[in-house]
Scaffold this motif. Structure first.
Motif, short mmCIF file in Angstrom:
data_model
loop_
_atom_site.label_atom_id
_atom_site.label_comp_id
_atom_site.label_asym_id
_atom_site.label_seq_id
_atom_site.Cartn_x
_atom_site.Cartn_y
_atom_site.Cartn_z
N ILE A 174 0.84 -1.20 0.00
CA ILE A 174 0.00 0.00 0.00
C ILE A 174 0.88 1.25 0.00
N GLU A 234 0.62 5.77 -1.29
CA GLU A 234 -0.36 6.82 -1.59
C GLU A 234 -0.97 6.61 -2.98
N PRO A 257 -3.55 2.89 -2.94
CA PRO A 257 -4.10 2.76 -1.58
C PRO A 257 -4.88 1.47 -1.33
N LYS A 258 -5.09 0.69 -2.37
CA LYS A 258 -5.84 -0.56 -2.17
C LYS A 258 -5.10 -1.74 -2.78
N ASP A 277 -7.94 -2.13 2.12
CA ASP A 277 -7.21 -0.88 2.37
C ASP A 277 -6.15 -1.07 3.46
N ALA A 278 -5.46 0.01 3.76
CA ALA A 278 -4.36 -0.06 4.73
C ALA A 278 -4.83 -0.62 6.07
#
Ligand code: SF4
Ligand code: FE2
Length: 630
Positions: free
Chosen positions: A58, A60, A63-64, A70-71
Motif C-alpha cells: 500500500i 499513496e 491505496p488498495k 485498504d491499509a
C-alpha cells in the motif's frame, strides 16, 4: 555500523563478541546488519501476502490491494495473524502439559508424578471440584476441564477464564460485547470460547475476502489473546506447578560465568519444562555423574537459556547462562557439550555454529527441526530414557572439547527468584492485605510488570535495566518474566542488596519482607501469574483490574508471542508500553484503536516510547492518576 559497546550492556556479551569478531563467528547482530535497512512496507504492516492476486503493497498511489483491501484492513489482518501465532505457541505448550497431566492422572505415564497436591487442590476448588476425593480423581477432573478448553464447541467462555478472572473484569468484558453490538449492529465477541477455535478463527477471518474491517479484526485478536492469557498460558503454568512443584524463594546464579571449565556443560534452551526437568534429573543422577568422571570431567553442570532457564531456575534453582541473545554466545565459550532445545526462540543459526565446536546441538521436539542438529526424539512415555541418552551424548562430547577454544567470561550474579503468586502470598503472611496496605499508604506507588524478549535492534538489556532502575527509584515495585527477568538477574537487581537502589518506601517494604525490589515471576507462559496476582488484588479490593495502579511493558520485544501477551494485558485492563514500534504504523485507524479507542472499552491501551526514563515517568503519571480513584 554500530560499535561493539552499543550492542549490549552485559560485559559477558561484549567479551564474547570481541572473541567472535576475532575468530569470525557469525552472530545475530551480523545478520541484522546485513538485513538493514528493513523493508518499510513490512515494518509498517502494509505488505499483504494473503493471496496470490498479490502480494500487495500500500502506498499513496496504490491505496488498495488487488482485492480492494485498504491499509487498515491489511495492517489489522497482519497484526492478528501474528497474535494468533503467538497465542498458538503458548497454547500448544499448554496443551502438551494438559495432555501429559491427564495421562499422569489416568495412570498412563509413570515418568512424571503429581508433585504439588496442595496446588492441585487449590485449582480444583476454583472449579468447585470436590477435594475430599483421592488425588487421582481430583486430577482427572481438573484434566478434563483443562482439555475441554481446547476442544469444547459451545459458545460459553473458557472454563479457566471463568474460574480465574476477577468478577468485575468478567462484567466489563460482557459490557464491551454489548456496547460493540449496539454501536455497530455486528456481533463482536470478546470472551474466548475455545483456545484452538479463536486461533483458527483468526486464520479464517484473515483469509482473503472474509473479515475486512479493522475493528472487527482487532476484537477477534483481543479474544484470541484472552484465550492465551486466561487459557493456554494459564493452563501451562498451573498444571506445570502441579507436575513439577510451585516455585518458592531461592537463590540462583546468572550469566555466562555459570559455565564450568572442568565439567560437562549441558544447556537447556527453549520453553517446555516437560523436557528440561527430565534432563536436569538425569544429569544429577549418581550414575551419570560417575560417567562424567570417567571421561575426565568433575561432574555435570546444567544451565538454562531463555524461558527453559526460567522454568528450571524457579523450581530447581538451576543456574541461568543468559537470555535469548546469549544462545549463540554460550556455544562460543567452547565449553558447552550439548545445547538441548525444544520449541520457541531457538535460532536456526545454532546448528551451523555448533559445527565450529565440539558442541552437540540437540533438537528434541517433533514440532521443531533445525539445520545441522542432532535429533534425539523426546517422548513423554520414555522421558527418563531419552533424557539419559541426551546426557550421555553430552558426556561423550566432552572428550572432543578443544582447550584452545575455551573462553568463559567471568561474569556471574546472584539473584533471589521463585516468586509464584503462592510464594508472594505466603511471604505476605497469607493474604494480599499487606501489599494492598503498602500501596494504599503510598509506600509502594504501584506495580509494573515487565516482560519479554531481547531484540538486537535495541542495545541488549539496556531498556530492561534502565526502565527497571528508574521505576524502583520511584517506589514502584517491578515484577516480570521471560528474558527481562534474566536481564534483571544478571544486572544484580534481584539481589537483596538491590533494595538500596529502591526509593525509601519500597525499600522499607522489601526490607520488612526480605525480598528484592524486583521479582522474578517465571517464564513467558508465567505472565499468567501476573494476571492471577492482579486478579487477587482486584478481588480483594472488589474493584476491576483497570482500577489498580498497574502498568505493563515489553521494552525489547521481538516475538509474536509478545503481541499476544501485550494484548491480553490491555484486554485485562492494564496500560501496556511497547518498544520497538509494532508493525502497525501504516494505518492511523489501527494505531488509533489500539492506543485510544480501546481505553474506554477495556481500560487498558498501548503506548509507544523509545526512551526508558520517559517511559518510567509516563508510567508513574498513569499510576498516580489511578491512585486518585482509590
Ligand atoms: Fe493483495 Fe488482497 Fe491478496 Fe492481500 S488479500 S495479497 S491485499 S489481493
Ligand atoms: Fe519465553
Amino acid at each position: 555500523k554500530r560499535e561493539l559497546k552499543d550492542l549490549s550492556i552485559d560485559p559477558a556479551v561484549l567479551d564474547i563478541l570481541s572473541l567472535a569478531k576475532q575468530k569470525n563467528y557469525e552472530t545475530v547482530w551480523d545478520r541484522l546488519e546485513r538485513q538493514s535497512p528493513h523493508c518499510k512496507f513490512g515494518s509498517s504492516g502494509l505488505c499483504c501476502r494473503n493471496c496470490v492476486m498479490g502480494p500487495c503493497r500500500i502506498t499513496e498511489k496504490t491505496p488498495k490491494g488487488v482485492c480492494g483491501a485498504d491499509a487498515a484492513t491489511i495492517v489489522a489482518r497482519n497484526l492478528i495473524r501474528a497474535l494468533a501465532a503467538g497465542a498458538a505457541a503458548h497454547s500448544d505448550h499448554g496443551r502438551a502439559v494438559a495432555v501429559l497431566f491427564n495421562e499422569v492422572a489416568q495412570g498412563k505415564n509413570k515418568d512424571y508424578q503429581i508433585a504439588d497436591e496442595a496446588k492441585l487442590k487449590s485449582i480444583a476448588e476454583k472449579f468447585h471440584i470436590h477435594t475430599s476425593q483421592d488425588i487421582t480423581s481430583i486430577a482427572k477432573e481438573v484434566a478434563r476441564v483443562a482439555l475441554e478448553d481446547f476442544g469444547k464447541q459451545d459458545e460459553k467462555a473458557l472454563n479457566f477464564l471463568e474460574a480465574y478472572a476477577p468478577q468485575k473484569r468478567k462484567e466489563t468484558w460482557q459490557k464491551v460485547e454489548e456496547a460493540l453490538f449496539s454501536q455497530t449492529g455486528k456481533k463482536m465477541g470478546i470472551l474466548p470460547r475455545n483456545i484452538d477455535r479463536e486461533i483458527t478463527e483468526c486464520m479464517h477471518r484473515t483469509h482473503m475476502g472474509v473479515d475486512n474491517q479493522a475493528l472487527s479484526l482487532l476484537v477477534q485478536g483481543v479474544r484470541t489473546a484472552l484465550a492465551d492469557g486466561w487459557g493456554g498460558s494459564l493452563i501451562a503454568t498451573e498444571l506445570q506447578d502441579v507436575l513439577f512443584g510451585t516455585p518458592d524463594k531461592k537463590v540462583i546464579k546468572a550469566n555466562l560465568g555459570v559455565l564450568k571449565e572442568d565439567q560437562v556443560n549441558i544447556i537447556v534452551h527453549g520453553h517446555e519444562p516437560i523436557l528440561s526437568e527430565q534432563v536436569v534429573a538425569a544429569a544429577m543422577s549418581p550414575e551419570m555423574q560417575e560417567k562424567a568422571k570417567e571421561v575426565g570431567a568433575q561432574g555435570i553442570n546444567v544451565a538454562g537459556i531463555c524461558c527453559t532457564a526460567n522454568e528450571v531456575l524457579m523450581r530447581l534453582g538451576v543456574p541461568v547462562a543468559g537470555n535469548m541473545i546469549h544462545q549463540e554466545l554460550a556455544i562460543m565459550t567452547g565449553v558447552v557439550e550439548a545445547m538441548v532445545v525444544d520449541v520457541q526462540c531457538i535460532f536456526p543459526s545454532l546448528g551451523p555454529l555448533a559445527k565450529c565446536f565440539h558442541t552437540k546441538f540437540i533438537s528434541t521436539s517433533d514440532r521443531a527441526a533445525f539445520p545441522e542438529a542432532v535429533h534425539i526424539q523426546f517422548d513423554e512415555h520414555h522421558a527418563r530414557e531419552v533424557a539419559q541418552k541426551i546426557v550421555e551424548t553430552a558426556i561423550e562430547a566432552f572428550k572432543e572439547r578443544d582447550p584452545q577454544k575455551v573462553h568463559i567470561p567471568q561474569e556471574v550474579e546472584e539473584a533471589v527468584v521463585g516468586f509464584s503468586v503462592e510464594e508472594i502470598i505466603k511471604i505476605l503472611g497469607g493474604s494480599p492485605k499487606p501489599l494492598v496496605d503498602a500501596i494504599l499508604a503510598g509506600k509502594i506507588k504501584g506495580v509494573v510488570g515487565i516482560v519479554g524478549c531481547n531484540n538486537p535492534k535495541i542495545k541488549h538489556d539496556a531498556f530492561h535495566i534502565s526502565l527497571t532502575k528508574e521505576l524502583i527509584k520511584k517506589d514502584i515495585l517491578v515484577i516480570g518474566t521471560g528474558c527481562w527477568a534474566i536481564a534483571a538477574a544478571k544486572a544484580g537487581f534481584m539481589k537483596l542488596d538491590a533494595q538500596a537502589l529502591a526509593g525509601e518506601g519500597l525499600k522499607e517494604v522489601c526490607k520488612a519482607l526480605d525480598i528484592p525490589p524486583v521479582l522474578h515471576m517465571g517464564s513467558c507462559v508465567d505472565c499468567s501469574r501476573m494476571l492471577v496476582l492482579a486478579a487477587a488484588l482486584a478481588d480483594y479490593l472488589k474493584v476491576d483490574i483497570s482500577d489498580l495502579p498497574l502498568v505493563g511493558s515489553a521494552p525489547e520485544w521481538t516475538t509474536e508471542k509478545a503481541v499476544s501477551i501485550g494484548t491480553y494485558f490491555v484486554a485485562s485492563g492494564v496500560p501496556v508500553h511497547l518498544w520497538p514500534m509494532p508493525p502497525i504504523g501504516g494505518s492511523e485507524e489501527v494505531v488509533g484503536i489500539l492506543t485510544e479507542g480501546v481505553k474506554d472499552l477495556l481500560g487498558g491501551y498501548f503506548f509507544i516510547e523509545e526512551d526508558p526514563v520517559k517511559t518510567a515517568s509516563r508510567m508513574e503519571r498513569i499510576i498516580m492518576e489511578k491512585r486518585k480513584a482509590f
